[in-house]
Design a protein around this motif. Structure first.
Motif: not given
Lengths: 114, 118
Positions: B36, B38, B48, B64, B86, B90
């Motif tokens: 993942w 961001k 992440l 996370y 945040d 994503y």
């Protein structure tokens, strides 16, 4: 800061022109990857080099070419540019000796073709 | 067929609440990795979390965590205690083939735009 550098940050040019994007990987990383991010295609893998040799090719147009030099920096050459080549171009590098080969991305070069 | 599917183009969450971003994948490889990333509005791609196909436990990195359900081929990202910072795009991505190799690519999904409301 990922440790990957890309120059230039922004590039504005005209259709039909040729540009060169430059990438310096993290110190010690032998693998360099190029990705293109556009609104319609999303993030797409273009090409990968490992220690100077081409290792994998993705959706890279014939008008595009890349190379990796002995000092491990890489250049992506885009020629006969079209409006649709406008995109954010990322370079990423990875250390293949670590367990999962996380790719560290540079800040990208935003190319605008007018 | 798409290799990575993120079905939520956009998600909203209240600050301090948890949120789950969905990701399903398609591969015939036994060995693969799921990532993942961001991407804030500034454009950089920030790693992440990672989950290997043979990892028995779900990966966690701070706030996370990755909810890995191998049989369902899903790798959902859970962000706990959401913060205003945040808010970003994503991306779920997959590496096919074993880790430690010298030639592989990441295949990305189309992304989910997360907005954290105060």
């Amino acid at each position: 800061d990922s440790g990957v550098t890309q120059t230039p940050k922004h590039l504005i040019t005209a259709t039909g022109q040729r540009v060169t994007l430059r990438c310096s990987p993290r110190s010690g990383d032998l693998s360099v990857y190029w990705y293109q991010q556009s609104l319609d295609q999303g993030l797409q893998f273009l090409i990968q080099y490992y220690n100077g040799e081409e290792r994998a090719k993705g959706n890279i147009l014939e008008r595009f070419s890349a190379q990796q030099f002995p000092d491990l920096h890489s250049e992506l050459n885009l020629s006969s540019l079209e409006l649709g080549d406008s995109a954010l171009y990322f370079c990423a590098s990875s250390d293949t000796s670590v367990s999962y080969n996380e790719q560290f991305f540079g800040p990208g070069t935003r190319l605008t073709v007018l | 067929a798409q290799k990575i599917t993120q079905t939520q183009p956009g998600m909203f969450v209240q600050e301090k609440e948890a949120v789950t971003l969905d990701c399903t994948y398609d591969t015939s490889d036994q060995s693969y990795g799921l990532f993942w990333y961001k991407q804030p509005s500034s454009g950089e791609m920030i790693f992440l979390i990672y989950q290997g196909s043979y990892d028995e436990q779900n990966a966690t990195e701070g706030r996370y965590s990755l909810n890995f359900q191998k049989a369902r081929k899903s790798a959902n990202l859970v962000i706990s205690a959401s913060q205003l910072g945040d808010s970003a795009m994503y991306f779920c991505a997959m590496r096919e083939g074993p880790s430690g190799g010298s030639n592989y690519k990441l295949t990305f999904g189309k992304g989910t735009l997360l907005t954290v409301n105060p």
